[in-house]
Motif scaffolding. Structure first.
Motif, PDB file in Angstrom:
ATOM      1  N   THR A   1      38.809  37.815  34.312  1.00 45.14           N
ATOM      2  CA  THR A   1      37.991  38.972  34.682  1.00 45.14           C
ATOM      3  C   THR A   1      36.514  38.629  34.611  1.00 45.14           C
ATOM      4  N   LEU A   2      36.113  37.924  33.589  1.00 40.87           N
ATOM      5  CA  LEU A   2      34.707  37.526  33.451  1.00 40.87           C
ATOM      6  C   LEU A   2      34.293  36.542  34.544  1.00 40.87           C
ATOM      7  N   MET A   3      35.214  35.708  34.976  1.00 40.58           N
ATOM      8  CA  MET A   3      34.892  34.728  36.022  1.00 40.58           C
ATOM      9  C   MET A   3      34.684  35.409  37.384  1.00 40.58           C
ATOM     10  N   GLU A   4      35.271  36.572  37.596  1.00 40.88           N
ATOM     11  CA  GLU A   4      35.119  37.285  38.862  1.00 40.88           C
ATOM     12  C   GLU A   4      33.758  37.939  38.999  1.00 40.88           C
ATOM     13  N   ARG A   5      33.078  38.128  37.878  1.00 39.49           N
ATOM     14  CA  ARG A   5      31.750  38.760  37.900  1.00 39.49           C
ATOM     15  C   ARG A   5      30.703  37.741  38.322  1.00 39.49           C
ATOM     16  N   PRO A   6      29.679  38.231  39.045  1.00 35.07           N
ATOM     17  CA  PRO A   6      28.591  37.303  39.469  1.00 35.07           C
ATOM     18  C   PRO A   6      27.737  36.847  38.316  1.00 35.07           C
TER      19      PRO A   6
END
Length: 131
Positions: free
Chosen positions: A126-131
């Motif tokens: 989930t954190l990796m999907e954020r810019p």
């Protein structure tokens, strides 16, 4: 003198002193663990795949949640059940003729909330999907 013991079948702890005995109700949950297990048989030649496959069968038969990866297996469940699987893996690999085994075991426990291995991965994804 104070002695405390826990009855595994009832979940109650018994507190004994020289003066009295008192039943204490424990509402403790079973302690779950997530481990990363890497079993390496020694003295069996270059290929260890048959030994690893035997250990994987032990894990599957135990019915615990698990994920095999290139350098080991993640296993989660109640502490005693998971550790019994680790022991049984060693027994099976020795029965196959391995005179020695070296094992790397990483483990984690958490008592503040339930968490499963998929939750841990999803949190990072989930954190990796954020810019």
């Amino acid at each position: 003198l104070v002695v405390i013991w826990r009855d595994q079948s009832t979940g109650y702890a018994t507190l004994s002193t020289a003066l009295h005995t008192q039943e204490l109700s424990l509402t403790r949950k079973r302690m779950n663990v997530i481990i990363d297990l890497c079993v390496v048989p020694l003295g069996v030649g270059v290929s260890v795949s048959p030994h690893i496959a035997a250990c994987q069968r032990v894990i599957q038969e135990a019915g615990l949640e698990h994920r095999m990866h290139a350098y080991g297996t993640n296993i989660e469940g109640p502490w005693d059940e998971v550790m019994a699987v680790v022991k049984r893996c060693h027994e099976v690999v020795h029965e196959m003729g391995a005179p020695r085994i070296t094992t790397t075991l990483k483990l984690g426990t958490r008592i503040d909330r339930d968490q499963h291995m998929d939750d841990k991965v999803a949190s990072v994804e989930t954190l990796m999907e954020r810019p």
